[in-house]
Design an enzyme around this catalytic site. Sequence first.
Site, PDB file in Angstrom:
ATOM      1  N   HIS A   1      15.447  -5.520   3.018  1.00  0.00           N
ATOM      2  CA  HIS A   1      15.952  -6.792   2.500  1.00  0.00           C
ATOM      3  C   HIS A   1      15.214  -7.213   1.229  1.00  0.00           C
ATOM      4  O   HIS A   1      15.811  -7.705   0.290  1.00  0.00           O
ATOM      5  CB  HIS A   1      15.799  -7.862   3.584  1.00  0.00           C
TER       6      HIS A   1
ATOM      7  N   ASP B   1      27.316  -9.981  -7.162  1.00  0.00           N
ATOM      8  CA  ASP B   1      27.897  -9.260  -6.040  1.00  0.00           C
ATOM      9  C   ASP B   1      27.052  -9.439  -4.800  1.00  0.00           C
ATOM     10  O   ASP B   1      25.887  -9.830  -4.867  1.00  0.00           O
ATOM     11  CB  ASP B   1      28.030  -7.764  -6.358  1.00  0.00           C
TER      12      ASP B   1
ATOM     13  N   GLU C   1       9.326 -18.162   7.501  1.00  0.00           N
ATOM     14  CA  GLU C   1      10.465 -18.435   6.617  1.00  0.00           C
ATOM     15  C   GLU C   1      10.971 -19.858   6.819  1.00  0.00           C
ATOM     16  O   GLU C   1      12.165 -20.131   6.732  1.00  0.00           O
ATOM     17  CB  GLU C   1      11.560 -17.378   6.808  1.00  0.00           C
TER      18      GLU C   1
ATOM     19  N   ARG D   1      18.552 -22.968  -3.546  1.00  0.00           N
ATOM     20  CA  ARG D   1      17.186 -22.920  -4.096  1.00  0.00           C
ATOM     21  C   ARG D   1      17.057 -21.851  -5.166  1.00  0.00           C
ATOM     22  O   ARG D   1      16.372 -22.042  -6.166  1.00  0.00           O
ATOM     23  CB  ARG D   1      16.171 -22.682  -2.975  1.00  0.00           C
TER      24      ARG D   1
ATOM     25  N   GLN E   1      15.910 -19.251  10.867  1.00  0.00           N
ATOM     26  CA  GLN E   1      15.299 -20.466  10.347  1.00  0.00           C
ATOM     27  C   GLN E   1      16.169 -21.680  10.657  1.00  0.00           C
ATOM     28  O   GLN E   1      17.344 -21.561  10.962  1.00  0.00           O
ATOM     29  CB  GLN E   1      15.124 -20.368   8.825  1.00  0.00           C
TER      30      GLN E   1
ATOM     31  N   ASN F   1      23.031  -8.892  -4.542  1.00  0.00           N
ATOM     32  CA  ASN F   1      22.329  -8.811  -3.274  1.00  0.00           C
ATOM     33  C   ASN F   1      22.911  -7.617  -2.522  1.00  0.00           C
ATOM     34  O   ASN F   1      24.106  -7.376  -2.588  1.00  0.00           O
ATOM     35  CB  ASN F   1      22.572 -10.139  -2.533  1.00  0.00           C
TER      36      ASN F   1
ATOM     37  N   SER G   1      23.652 -12.860   1.065  1.00  0.00           N
ATOM     38  CA  SER G   1      24.140 -12.726   2.442  1.00  0.00           C
ATOM     39  C   SER G   1      23.225 -13.464   3.403  1.00  0.00           C
ATOM     40  O   SER G   1      22.022 -13.577   3.172  1.00  0.00           O
ATOM     41  CB  SER G   1      24.178 -11.250   2.819  1.00  0.00           C
ATOM     42  N   HIS G   2      23.778 -13.960   4.480  1.00  0.00           N
ATOM     43  CA  HIS G   2      22.986 -14.450   5.608  1.00  0.00           C
ATOM     44  C   HIS G   2      23.720 -14.034   6.876  1.00  0.00           C
ATOM     45  O   HIS G   2      24.049 -14.853   7.734  1.00  0.00           O
ATOM     46  CB  HIS G   2      22.772 -15.969   5.530  1.00  0.00           C
TER      47      HIS G   2
ATOM     48  N   LYS H   1      24.456 -16.887  -8.350  1.00  0.00           N
ATOM     49  CA  LYS H   1      24.124 -15.746  -7.509  1.00  0.00           C
ATOM     50  C   LYS H   1      24.844 -15.876  -6.174  1.00  0.00           C
ATOM     51  O   LYS H   1      25.221 -16.971  -5.767  1.00  0.00           O
ATOM     52  CB  LYS H   1      22.618 -15.700  -7.261  1.00  0.00           C
TER      53      LYS H   1
END
Lengths: 237, 745
Positions: free
Chosen positions: B50, B503, B315, B117, B242, B541, B95-96, B92
């Site tokens: 990551h 992307d 995190e 952020r 988180q 990403n 992904s999450h 930007k």
Amino acid sequence: MRVAILQFPGSNCDDDTMHVVTRVLGEDGRLVWHREAQLPTGTDAVIVPGGFSYGDYLRSGAIAAHAAIMDAVRVFAGAGGPVLGICNGFQILCEAGLLPGALTRNASLRFECRQVHVRVEGRPTPFTAAIPAGRVLRMPIAHGDGRYINDDATGLGARGQVVFRYCDPAGGVRDEANPNGSQLGIAGVSNEAGNVVALMPHPERASEALLGEDGGRQIFESLRLSLTPGRGKGRAA
Amino acid sequence: MSAAREPEVTREVGRTQGMTDAEYDQMLGILGRTPTFTELGLFMSMWSEHCSYKSSRIFLKDLPTTGACVVHGPGENAGVVDIGDGQVAVFKMESHNHPSFVEPYQGAATGVGGILRDVFTMGARPIASLNALRFGQPSHPRTPYLVSGVVSGIGGYGNSIGVPTVGGDIAFDECYDGNILVNAFTLGIAEHTGIFLGRAAGVGNGLLYFGSKTGRDGIHGASLLASAEFDASSEEKRPTVQVGDPFTEKLLLEACLELMKVPGLLVGIQDMGAAGLTSSAVEMAARAGNGVELDLDLVPRREPGMSAYEIMLSESQERMLAVVEAGREGEALALLEKWDLDAAFIGKVTNTERVVIKADGKVVADVPAAPLAEGLKYDRPRKRPAYLDEVNAVEPLSFAQPAPGDLGATLLKILSSPNVASKEWVYRQYDHMVRVGTVVGPGSDAAIVRVLRPDGSAKGLGLVVDCNSRFCYLDPYEGTRLAVAECARNLAVSGARALALTDCLNFASPERPETMWQFVESLRGLSDACRSLGVPVVSGNVSFYNETEGRGIHPTPMIGMVGTIADPAGAVTQHFKGEGDVVALLGLQTAELGGSEYLKVMHGKVAGRAPRLDIDLEKRVTETCLVLADKGLLRSAHDLSDGGLAVAAAECAMSGDEPVGAELTLPAGDLPPVAALFGEAPSRVLISFSPANRAAVEQVAADAGAPMAILGVTGGRRLVLGPDVDLPVAVLSDAWRTGFRKVVE
């Protein structure tokens, strides 16, 4: 006119309201931080803008109602100064006791962001002075806690304190046109004196043709008219 | 919190933290000794897939990342492009995915918080967000829960902070049953001269920590949750997700922008995202060629007893690390006090090129910054997947086709498919109008937002996200080109010219040679399409390990594209505007049913060949749209995508406030009706215009060399489409408007 626009931590329509007051209307807007004890000298009107003051983690508006600046707003309103609450500003003014009733979770239990129609009615106020009674305005809503409740909703209407009701495009107040389950379709109310007004829809988002709607601008134009010496005491015909 | 209490590090401990033996040896080589437990944590998080992009980096360098508009390309927190008038757009996508599958509300919410952020840490005020979501099949028992949770998480965060969610893309497929995708995009605006970078420059400058306190949440989020595939124990990873607090983020946003306005106060700044304090400190030091020294005893903490390891890898959300000009510490702290944010100076910039971490007065880590930040580079084995020959050999027209009398019913079935159906249920839960800039919101081809020039006049930006992962499954090269082309086309039909893209490359495990083959093919397609269209990649990403128990997702290279429109009042929307307008099709009708919505809905198949993109035709069609929009000749324009011409025509008829029917013929040709109605050939646009402008429109198309066929005229309350489809718009609308709700309610 000099308009004080309050800023709480978590306000997020402060810039938008400022934009409409200064750029669209060409008036004198002042952002006022919640810790201030006084409104700017020469303030003609106060707007409590939308957002999520203090995150709205307790009840929406509950903490902002106790901010330092709200004491100054109470004094200003008590002297008959015009005060407008929009969305979270409505919630704050109810929590502060400047307006009757309360705003609770939407009947859908979901945040709702979309265009609605509201019918202008009730007694004349500084924010509806230029709008004929019965006129339908199209404005967006964007809230999770917009269901207005009041033990005396009927009496409120009888006293002319219901200023906006959700309606269909033709002005019919019907359940299908009510986006959040508010009692009697109430979208906005005033205090007994009529100088403190608030509504859940966002007139500042409906004040420019480029954004698809400019009907909300009439609310700000009304304020300007009512502050013009010798004008605006009654409702426009 | 002393080193003595930390576990002893062995090769075996490294393995349990996801570190291979080769990586462990490399770490020993760099340090020349056995690491402390905290040091091991730094390495394994910074070297995680990551954070380090170790499987993808050697390929990403081939992407076209330069262009006249590019101010900062990949490598910063977000891409920065010039939009004229001394202004830049900063954007930007990230992904999450795994956090959102484990805990949909918080996973999606913190995904939004993280990308916000990334944008405001560069000095830009976020003005619009988009999201791209992929869920499992609608009938999967977990799908409704995940859809509801993700949508309310995105809304809960974005609505509160006051950044409008102006568009997005949602699709369902069983390949996402065990691994949903949540990709969040944000764009911000800054002055050209007001961009901040993540650099720890100026030896002796102070390191300022501000925002939320550090807690034990999200430890290992980047390294374990995002850098490994899922299995049955994934539920146990919930504590690694988180928890977001949009209110604090709002304060952080305003405080950052205020700090940045003070001339010379901030030297560099970076948010604490994946791998928290570790990545921000290490990356800022490495970018500046400096070192940093941190004293963890000074870090604001939520609870006592946290170890150095935990503090470095937490995190916890809504935290920033800034480098403040020496001697001006008090100024920065006073400003943060106004915003009620925790703030503390926790260290200094040094000239040692090392990251030195102290806790309880002892050094618990002392490692060189560069190799930590540089990470690893793998050239993993690649192999063309065996399934391709099988699925590509399928001829879509070999399946039974509906009788002519059933084509109307087929259209209704496709319109009610949740992939095609109206997403109003979703975007009504997002505040898409706050910041009074939304000229075209969700539900049209691309969003158009107003940007005020310094003189107060209005210009516009177009924003869109898109990817058809079925096409990428059938052919990752062609599918990725198609995704880029569709984004550019979505912008063009709205009147905006493509400028640059970001992307979010979602793939299965890179340790599987077939995945790496798909990934490299996809990147080749991305590069080719970007070069052909002149659209650079400015940020991005990579999300690997999107698989559960050995089942990977379709390759899903999500594209987020930004375009410009000089006058936003000239933006074009998709719905028919009134009666009597001429309707025409730009582009060519070819039989492209491979990977189509028709094939999936009617036959349950994702098979055939992906549509072929003729980039020259594409450019001629999009150029035509841009000129037509610029000349104000269009009443509506809509890109043809899922469900082809029939779905596009229906959407034109029913997506406005008032339904507007049309009587249309199918373009001449010998295509079977299903291919003519539901084929998904790219580079096609359905436009409408006033009959008075017909000659002018035809001239523009002819000048650009774009094929154009007049199909008919708008009007009435029915949609007639060729000889076999004739339905009331109200019936179409009902199928389309209720299709999505059926999934979630």
